[in-house]
Write a protein that holds these residues in place. Structure first.
Motif, mmCIF file in Angstrom:
data_model
loop_
_atom_site.group_PDB
_atom_site.id
_atom_site.type_symbol
_atom_site.label_atom_id
_atom_site.label_comp_id
_atom_site.label_asym_id
_atom_site.label_seq_id
_atom_site.Cartn_x
_atom_site.Cartn_y
_atom_site.Cartn_z
ATOM 1 N N UNK A 117 -7.698 -10.479 4.786
ATOM 2 C CA UNK A 117 -6.440 -10.463 5.523
ATOM 3 C C UNK A 117 -6.681 -10.105 6.996
ATOM 4 N N UNK A 118 -5.815 -10.563 7.901
ATOM 5 C CA UNK A 118 -5.951 -10.226 9.319
ATOM 6 C C UNK A 118 -5.818 -8.721 9.554
ATOM 7 N N UNK A 119 -6.369 -8.275 10.676
ATOM 8 C CA UNK A 119 -6.359 -6.846 11.010
ATOM 9 C C UNK A 119 -4.947 -6.285 11.073
ATOM 10 N N UNK A 120 -3.998 -7.087 11.592
ATOM 11 C CA UNK A 120 -2.633 -6.578 11.727
ATOM 12 C C UNK A 120 -1.983 -6.322 10.372
ATOM 13 N N UNK A 121 -2.430 -7.043 9.352
ATOM 14 C CA UNK A 121 -1.897 -6.813 8.002
ATOM 15 C C UNK A 121 -2.398 -5.473 7.469
ATOM 16 N N UNK A 122 -3.659 -5.155 7.721
ATOM 17 C CA UNK A 122 -4.197 -3.860 7.304
ATOM 18 C C UNK A 122 -3.434 -2.728 7.981
ATOM 19 N N UNK A 123 -3.198 -2.864 9.265
ATOM 20 C CA UNK A 123 -2.458 -1.835 10.000
ATOM 21 C C UNK A 123 -1.066 -1.660 9.408
ATOM 22 N N UNK A 124 -0.401 -2.764 9.117
ATOM 23 C CA UNK A 124 0.939 -2.704 8.533
ATOM 24 C C UNK A 124 0.911 -2.047 7.160
ATOM 25 N N UNK A 125 -0.115 -2.382 6.361
ATOM 26 C CA UNK A 125 -0.233 -1.797 5.019
ATOM 27 C C UNK A 125 -0.404 -0.286 5.108
ATOM 28 N N UNK A 126 -1.241 0.176 6.032
ATOM 29 C CA UNK A 126 -1.445 1.622 6.203
ATOM 30 C C UNK A 126 -0.146 2.298 6.623
ATOM 31 N N UNK A 127 0.568 1.689 7.550
ATOM 32 C CA UNK A 127 1.840 2.267 8.004
ATOM 33 C C UNK A 127 2.850 2.343 6.862
ATOM 34 N N UNK A 128 2.935 1.286 6.058
ATOM 35 C CA UNK A 128 3.873 1.268 4.927
ATOM 36 C C UNK A 128 3.523 2.353 3.915
ATOM 37 N N UNK A 129 2.240 2.436 3.585
ATOM 38 C CA UNK A 129 1.809 3.408 2.584
ATOM 39 C C UNK A 129 2.028 4.828 3.085
ATOM 40 N N UNK A 130 1.744 5.057 4.347
ATOM 41 C CA UNK A 130 1.947 6.398 4.904
ATOM 42 C C UNK A 130 3.424 6.772 4.903
ATOM 43 N N UNK A 131 4.297 5.756 4.963
ATOM 44 C CA UNK A 131 5.744 5.996 4.944
ATOM 45 C C UNK A 131 6.284 6.136 3.517
ATOM 46 N N UNK A 132 5.401 6.032 2.527
ATOM 47 C CA UNK A 132 5.821 6.218 1.138
ATOM 48 C C UNK A 132 6.067 4.940 0.377
ATOM 49 N N UNK A 133 5.749 3.798 0.980
ATOM 50 C CA UNK A 133 5.948 2.513 0.318
ATOM 51 C C UNK A 133 4.681 2.108 -0.432
ATOM 52 N N UNK A 134 4.829 1.198 -1.378
ATOM 53 C CA UNK A 134 3.687 0.596 -2.060
ATOM 54 C C UNK A 134 3.291 -0.676 -1.321
#
Length: 231
Positions: A117-134
């Motif tokens: 996956x592109x780098x921006x997707x990884x960044x988004x995934x980390x932000x979502x997970x840190x916010x309590x999302x799966x």
């Protein structure tokens, strides 16, 4: 830019990187340290080293690399998660095998992301997970859920029907919005209720459906038709 975000305004997301490939770890370190609000507090190539690192650093997020032909790293997930109570694990893998993704979720990962996956997707995934999302790759979600669904679903659905029937109309609305990926604050705004009320609804939902957290609720909702699968 980082200068626009004072350190006092928002604490850094502390990240540990675990992967056997040095070049991959180095690439992640460079990428993540350039992101405002992210801090790589350590990296490890081997699992024993990773366990010591996580226990010492107590990170917010651990990125755990898993090779397509070696799911052994997944077996360490329960122990890894137990070492840092507030930590979430995002599995990074080159495998598109739904069984590997399913195992990762069942063993404690809050998300799974393909390494291509592109780098921006990884960044988004980390932000979502840190916010309590799966986080699950959209392309893999349906496959993972099929793997987790019983083949004789019709026959095994009856016990679940009683749980679902106990939900209120408002609780069903909350579940639908969780399925759309909305955070608590966004759900509150959509339903014109407070964040605290959303929290109370989720607590009631977890109890009624006998799920432990948001990720289990997400899987339960998709599997039982309470929320629409991502497209």
């Amino acid at each position: 830019m980082r200068s626009e975000m004072p350190s006092s305004a928002m604490p850094l997301v502390r990240i540990v990187v675990v992967d056997q490939h040095e070049l991959f770890r180095a690439g992640l370190r460079v990428l993540l340290t350039k992101q405002p609000g992210f801090e790589v507090v350590g990296e490890a190539a081997a699992l024993p080293e990773a366990l010591v690192l996580v226990k010492r650093e107590q990170p917010d997020i651990t990125l755990l690399g898993v090779e397509p032909d070696d799911g052994q790293n997944l077996d360490v997930l329960p122990e890894l998660c137990s070492l840092a109570e507030a930590m979430s694990v995002l599995v990074l893998t080159g495998s598109n095998d739904p069984e590997l993704h399913r195992r990762a979720v069942c063993l404690g990962a809050i998300g799974v992301l393909s390494k291509d996956k592109p780098a921006e997707v990884l960044v988004k995934a980390i932000e979502k997970i840190h916010a309590g999302e799966a986080w699950l790759d959209r392309s893999m979600t349906a496959s993972v859920l099929r793997e987790m669904s019983p083949r004789n679903r019709a026959r095994k659905q009856d016990p679940e029907e009683m749980k679902i029937a106990s939900l209120t109309g408002r609780e069903r609305e909350v579940i639908t919005l969780v399925g759309e990926g909305l955070k608590n604050k966004q759900i509150a705004e959509r339903l014109f209720i407070s964040d605290i009320t959303v929290h109370h609804h989720l607590t009631s939902i977890y109890s009624k459906l006998e799920v432990a957290d948001r990720l289990e609720l997400l899987i339960y909702a998709y599997r039982n038709g309470l929320a629409a699968l991502p497209r």
